[in-house]
Design a protein around this motif. Structure first.
Motif, PDB file in Angstrom:
ATOM      1  N   ALA A  32      46.911  86.207 -11.255  1.00 20.61           N
ATOM      2  CA  ALA A  32      45.691  86.038 -12.065  1.00 20.61           C
ATOM      3  C   ALA A  32      46.010  86.045 -13.550  1.00 20.61           C
ATOM      4  O   ALA A  32      45.420  85.288 -14.322  1.00 20.61           O
ATOM      5  N   LYS A  33      46.950  86.879 -13.943  1.00 21.42           N
ATOM      6  CA  LYS A  33      47.338  86.957 -15.358  1.00 21.42           C
ATOM      7  C   LYS A  33      48.028  85.669 -15.816  1.00 21.42           C
ATOM      8  O   LYS A  33      47.790  85.191 -16.919  1.00 21.42           O
ATOM      9  N   HIS A  34      48.877  85.119 -14.955  1.00 24.82           N
ATOM     10  CA  HIS A  34      49.623  83.907 -15.313  1.00 24.82           C
ATOM     11  C   HIS A  34      48.860  82.615 -15.028  1.00 24.82           C
ATOM     12  O   HIS A  34      49.247  81.555 -15.498  1.00 24.82           O
ATOM     13  N   HIS A  35      47.813  82.705 -14.249  1.00 25.70           N
ATOM     14  CA  HIS A  35      46.981  81.543 -13.912  1.00 25.70           C
ATOM     15  C   HIS A  35      45.511  81.942 -14.045  1.00 25.70           C
ATOM     16  O   HIS A  35      44.768  81.941 -13.054  1.00 25.70           O
ATOM     17  N   PRO A  36      45.070  82.272 -15.267  1.00 29.51           N
ATOM     18  CA  PRO A  36      43.699  82.779 -15.430  1.00 29.51           C
ATOM     19  C   PRO A  36      42.622  81.791 -14.986  1.00 29.51           C
ATOM     20  O   PRO A  36      41.545  82.198 -14.557  1.00 29.51           O
ATOM     21  N   GLY A  37      42.902  80.522 -15.029  1.00 33.98           N
ATOM     22  CA  GLY A  37      41.938  79.518 -14.607  1.00 33.98           C
ATOM     23  C   GLY A  37      41.654  79.566 -13.119  1.00 33.98           C
ATOM     24  O   GLY A  37      40.612  79.097 -12.661  1.00 33.98           O
ATOM     25  N   LEU A  38      42.571  80.149 -12.349  1.00 35.18           N
ATOM     26  CA  LEU A  38      42.407  80.219 -10.899  1.00 35.18           C
ATOM     27  C   LEU A  38      41.094  80.901 -10.526  1.00 35.18           C
ATOM     28  O   LEU A  38      40.310  80.368  -9.758  1.00 35.18           O
ATOM     29  N   PHE A  39      40.833  82.058 -11.109  1.00 36.25           N
ATOM     30  CA  PHE A  39      39.626  82.788 -10.746  1.00 36.25           C
ATOM     31  C   PHE A  39      38.413  82.338 -11.542  1.00 36.25           C
ATOM     32  O   PHE A  39      37.294  82.416 -11.048  1.00 36.25           O
ATOM     33  N   ARG A  40      38.625  81.817 -12.746  1.00 36.47           N
ATOM     34  CA  ARG A  40      37.507  81.241 -13.503  1.00 36.47           C
ATOM     35  C   ARG A  40      36.945  80.030 -12.781  1.00 36.47           C
ATOM     36  O   ARG A  40      35.745  79.790 -12.773  1.00 36.47           O
ATOM     37  N   ARG A  41      37.828  79.289 -12.153  1.00 35.44           N
ATOM     38  CA  ARG A  41      37.412  78.064 -11.467  1.00 35.44           C
ATOM     39  C   ARG A  41      36.507  78.346 -10.260  1.00 35.44           C
ATOM     40  O   ARG A  41      35.770  77.467  -9.820  1.00 35.44           O
ATOM     41  N   LEU A  42      36.535  79.562  -9.759  1.00 31.37           N
ATOM     42  CA  LEU A  42      35.648  79.908  -8.643  1.00 31.37           C
ATOM     43  C   LEU A  42      34.188  79.890  -9.067  1.00 31.37           C
ATOM     44  O   LEU A  42      33.301  79.739  -8.231  1.00 31.37           O
ATOM     45  N   GLY A  43      33.919  80.043 -10.372  1.00 30.35           N
ATOM     46  CA  GLY A  43      32.554  79.989 -10.886  1.00 30.35           C
ATOM     47  C   GLY A  43      31.642  80.974 -10.190  1.00 30.35           C
ATOM     48  O   GLY A  43      31.941  82.156 -10.098  1.00 30.35           O
ATOM     49  N   ASP A  47      32.481  86.220  -7.002  1.00 28.45           N
ATOM     50  CA  ASP A  47      32.180  87.546  -6.453  1.00 28.45           C
ATOM     51  C   ASP A  47      32.148  87.542  -4.922  1.00 28.45           C
ATOM     52  O   ASP A  47      31.759  88.518  -4.301  1.00 28.45           O
ATOM     53  N   ARG A  48      32.569  86.451  -4.315  1.00 30.38           N
ATOM     54  CA  ARG A  48      32.569  86.359  -2.852  1.00 30.38           C
ATOM     55  C   ARG A  48      33.819  87.024  -2.288  1.00 30.38           C
ATOM     56  O   ARG A  48      34.843  87.123  -2.943  1.00 30.38           O
ATOM     57  N   ARG A  49      33.724  87.444  -1.051  1.00 32.35           N
ATOM     58  CA  ARG A  49      34.873  88.020  -0.341  1.00 32.35           C
ATOM     59  C   ARG A  49      35.360  86.994   0.673  1.00 32.35           C
ATOM     60  O   ARG A  49      34.570  86.439   1.435  1.00 32.35           O
ATOM     61  N   PHE A  50      36.656  86.782   0.671  1.00 32.34           N
ATOM     62  CA  PHE A  50      37.275  85.782   1.541  1.00 32.34           C
ATOM     63  C   PHE A  50      38.184  86.477   2.549  1.00 32.34           C
ATOM     64  O   PHE A  50      38.965  87.349   2.187  1.00 32.34           O
ATOM     65  N   GLY A  67      36.182  88.858 -10.246  1.00 37.82           N
ATOM     66  CA  GLY A  67      36.138  88.309 -11.590  1.00 37.82           C
ATOM     67  C   GLY A  67      37.476  88.243 -12.301  1.00 37.82           C
ATOM     68  O   GLY A  67      37.545  88.407 -13.518  1.00 37.82           O
ATOM     69  N   GLY A  68      38.560  88.022 -11.586  1.00 37.61           N
ATOM     70  CA  GLY A  68      39.868  87.888 -12.207  1.00 37.61           C
ATOM     71  C   GLY A  68      40.743  89.122 -12.064  1.00 37.61           C
ATOM     72  O   GLY A  68      41.892  89.116 -12.483  1.00 37.61           O
TER      73      GLY A  68
END
Length: 173
Positions: A32-43, A47-50, A67-68
């Motif tokens: 998440a730190k090295h690819h911050p867009g990964l979790f931002r892209r979830l929009g 907050d969903r659980r997978f 949220g990241g």
């Protein structure tokens, strides 16, 4: 589709899962730190659980993106979730590494989606966009063991047929 070795499945039946959960949580937070867009892209699905269910292993992974600041739990049975993605470990890893097409896996029934399909699709798109290389991420945190670890990963990948790296990154190893 390759399947996980029986010995690994047997080992996971008896191993304590808490240390694995802690390790995967730390690893996912590094990603998440090295690819911050990964979790931002979830929009709106951030907050969903997978549940990621490698069907050839006796465990499931519960990913809570938070949220990241993701949290990963390794469990022997499922827990309440919003979306579930099931398939052989090789299919799930191949999907992460861009080696397999998610639509083809879905229509061939190698991959099964249940629950909130919008959330599952958002996760897939976020992972595709991040172009993750999980083995490279592991090597980056292994310090002086990175070089031998890369060789071990390459051998495992070669003998198992499971994509542990992105196919387009393979020459960089």
């Amino acid at each position: 589709m390759p399947t996980c070795p029986r010995a690994l499945a047997q080992l996971l039946r008896v191993l304590p899962l808490a240390p694995l959960s802690l390790s995967l949580t730390a690893y996912s937070r590094r990603i998440a730190k090295h690819h911050p867009g990964l979790f931002r892209r979830l929009g709106v699905y951030g907050d969903r659980r997978f549940i990621l269910d490698p069907t050839d292993l006796p465990i499931v992974l519960c990913l809570d993106p938070k949220g990241g600041r993701p949290r990963v739990q390794v469990l022997r049975q499922t827990t309440p979730h919003d979306a579930r993605i099931s398939g052989p470990l090789a299919a799930l890893l191949g999907l992460v590494h861009g080696a397999y097409d998610g639509d083809a896996l879905f229509f061939s029934r190698d991959l099964v989606i249940a629950g909130d399909t919008g959330a599952a699709l958002a996760l897939r798109n976020a992972v595709d966009d991040a172009e993750l290389n999980l083995a490279q991420e592991i090597a980056a945190i292994s310090g002086p063991f990175a070089r031998p670890l890369r060789k071990i990963i390459a051998r495992i990948e070669q003998h198992s047929g499971v994509f542990l790296t992105r196919p387009d990154d393979a020459p960089a190893w």
